[in-house]
Write a protein that holds these residues in place. Structure first.
Motif, short mmCIF file in Angstrom:
data_model
loop_
_atom_site.label_atom_id
_atom_site.label_comp_id
_atom_site.label_asym_id
_atom_site.label_seq_id
_atom_site.Cartn_x
_atom_site.Cartn_y
_atom_site.Cartn_z
N ALA A 190 0.93 -1.13 -0.09
CA ALA A 190 0.13 -0.09 0.38
C ALA A 190 0.85 1.55 -0.21
N PRO A 191 2.26 1.65 -1.14
CA PRO A 191 2.92 2.56 -1.62
C PRO A 191 1.80 3.86 -1.16
N HIS A 192 0.20 4.02 -1.22
CA HIS A 192 -0.25 5.91 -1.59
C HIS A 192 -0.82 5.66 0.38
N GLY A 193 -0.36 5.03 1.12
CA GLY A 193 -0.74 5.12 2.10
C GLY A 193 -2.08 4.91 2.87
N GLY A 194 -2.61 4.23 1.75
CA GLY A 194 -4.53 3.81 2.02
C GLY A 194 -4.24 2.05 2.69
N GLU A 195 -5.09 1.72 1.49
CA GLU A 195 -5.28 -0.03 1.19
C GLU A 195 -5.53 -1.19 0.47
N SER A 196 -3.72 -1.66 1.23
CA SER A 196 -3.98 -2.81 0.01
C SER A 196 -4.54 -3.85 -0.15
N LEU A 197 -4.76 -4.06 -1.24
CA LEU A 197 -5.34 -4.48 -2.40
C LEU A 197 -5.82 -6.12 -0.89
N ARG A 198 -5.25 -6.38 -1.16
CA ARG A 198 -5.76 -7.89 0.55
C ARG A 198 -6.92 -7.20 1.13
N GLU A 199 -6.17 -5.86 1.70
CA GLU A 199 -7.32 -5.72 3.20
C GLU A 199 -8.47 -5.02 2.22
N LEU A 200 -8.28 -4.40 1.06
CA LEU A 200 -10.00 -4.82 0.15
C LEU A 200 -11.01 -6.04 0.49
N VAL A 201 -10.16 -7.13 -0.39
CA VAL A 201 -10.54 -7.85 -0.41
C VAL A 201 -11.15 -9.14 0.96
N GLU A 202 -10.33 -8.36 1.95
CA GLU A 202 -11.01 -9.08 3.05
C GLU A 202 -11.82 -8.46 3.60
N ARG A 203 -12.31 -7.05 2.81
CA ARG A 203 -13.04 -6.08 4.12
C ARG A 203 -14.11 -6.70 2.92
N VAL A 204 -14.35 -6.66 1.91
CA VAL A 204 -15.45 -6.61 1.30
C VAL A 204 -15.68 -8.23 1.30
N GLY A 205 -15.10 -9.17 1.27
CA GLY A 205 -15.36 -10.57 1.66
C GLY A 205 -15.62 -10.68 3.03
N GLY A 206 -15.53 -10.44 4.29
CA GLY A 206 -16.74 -10.21 5.48
C GLY A 206 -17.47 -9.63 5.36
N TRP A 207 -17.81 -8.56 4.82
CA TRP A 207 -18.94 -8.45 4.29
C TRP A 207 -19.97 -9.29 3.88
N LEU A 208 -19.67 -9.53 2.51
CA LEU A 208 -20.66 -10.93 2.13
C LEU A 208 -20.58 -11.68 2.54
N ASP A 209 -19.46 -12.40 3.46
CA ASP A 209 -19.88 -13.49 4.18
C ASP A 209 -21.15 -13.59 5.57
N GLY A 210 -21.11 -12.19 5.93
CA GLY A 210 -22.47 -12.19 6.61
C GLY A 210 -23.77 -10.72 6.34
N VAL A 211 -24.01 -11.42 5.20
CA VAL A 211 -25.00 -10.80 4.47
C VAL A 211 -25.62 -11.74 5.29
N PRO A 212 -27.11 -11.67 5.58
CA PRO A 212 -27.92 -12.75 6.35
C PRO A 212 -28.84 -13.23 4.75
N GLY A 213 -28.98 -14.57 5.39
CA GLY A 213 -29.89 -14.96 4.11
C GLY A 213 -31.27 -14.02 4.23
N ALA A 214 -32.05 -14.32 3.39
CA ALA A 214 -32.81 -13.48 2.60
C ALA A 214 -34.26 -14.18 2.33
N GLU A 215 -35.31 -13.74 2.71
CA GLU A 215 -37.09 -14.80 1.57
C GLU A 215 -36.94 -13.50 0.88
N ASP A 216 -36.53 -12.42 0.88
CA ASP A 216 -37.59 -11.56 -0.11
C ASP A 216 -36.64 -11.11 -0.34
N GLY A 217 -35.99 -11.55 -1.48
CA GLY A 217 -35.15 -11.55 -3.57
C GLY A 217 -33.72 -10.92 -2.89
N GLY A 218 -33.05 -10.48 -1.51
CA GLY A 218 -31.68 -10.73 -1.24
C GLY A 218 -31.69 -9.28 -1.41
N VAL A 219 -30.14 -8.98 -1.50
CA VAL A 219 -29.77 -8.08 -0.97
C VAL A 219 -29.38 -7.00 -2.81
#
Length: 194
Positions: free
Chosen positions: A107-136
């Motif tokens: 992360a030479p720009h001082g922000g988020e590394s690619l690995r951190e981005l994938v982990e953050r988005v993956g954590g959100w994705l894995d935490g989306v609750p199941g829904a009977e109402d058509g999803g997200v």
């Protein structure tokens, strides 16, 4: 329980046309018109979300979605490179750009590394609750959509660079944490000349 997550990449804006690192630029009039034209092609959903950028929120509004901002869908934090053009940064910092593209933990720009981005988005994705109402249905920056696909398919993080996400394209993810199926790249607009 099976989860359905539909990610729509936002409409075009001037920053994207100029190959700028995102920053927080709103839609331009052409992008807004494109999003309005795409609205009838949106699938139904129970929950509408948006990345918090002006571009995502503007696209969600133009699509007619009453989307609430979701901080986990924030675009890639590229630190001091935000708002600058890729060619400009490449000319000024070629070694830093090479490290950034070659090492998912850099992360030479001082922000988020690619690995951190994938982990953050993956954590959100894995935490989306199941829904009977058509999803997200969520409007999310292209980097977030790419990170979701990398995580869902358990791809090597470097595969991120091999995925392209065009404006106003729907990516569908069905499954649950640890087992996802992905349908990539359904345009929400008719091809030119149709």
């Amino acid at each position: 329980m099976t989860v359905r997550v539909m990610l729509v990449s936002p409409a075009m804006n001037a920053a994207l046309r100029e190959a700028r690192f995102d920053g927080d630029a709103p839609l331009d009039p052409a992008g807004e018109r494109s999003a309005r034209a795409a609205a009838p092609a949106l699938p139904r959903s129970g929950t509408a979300l948006s990345g918090p950028s002006e571009r995502c929120l503007g696209t969600a509004a133009a699509l007619g979605l009453a989307a609430r901002p979701e901080p986990a869908l924030t675009g890639w934090d590229l630190g001091r490179w935000s708002g600058r053009r890729l060619d400009e940064v490449g000319a000024a910092e070629p070694a830093a750009v090479a490290a950034w593209m070659g090492d998912p933990s850099a992360a030479p720009h001082g922000g988020e590394s690619l690995r951190e981005l994938v982990e953050r988005v993956g954590g959100w994705l894995d935490g989306v609750p199941g829904a009977e109402d058509g999803g997200v249905l969520a409007v999310a920056e292209p980097a977030v959509v790419r990170a979701a696909a990398v995580h869902a398919l358990a791809l090597p993080v470097k595969a991120f660079w091999r995925l392209d996400v065009a404006p106003l394209v729907l990516t569908e993810l069905n499954g649950r944490s640890g087992r996802w199926n992905v349908r990539l790249g359904r345009p929400l607009t008719a091809p030119q000349g149709s």
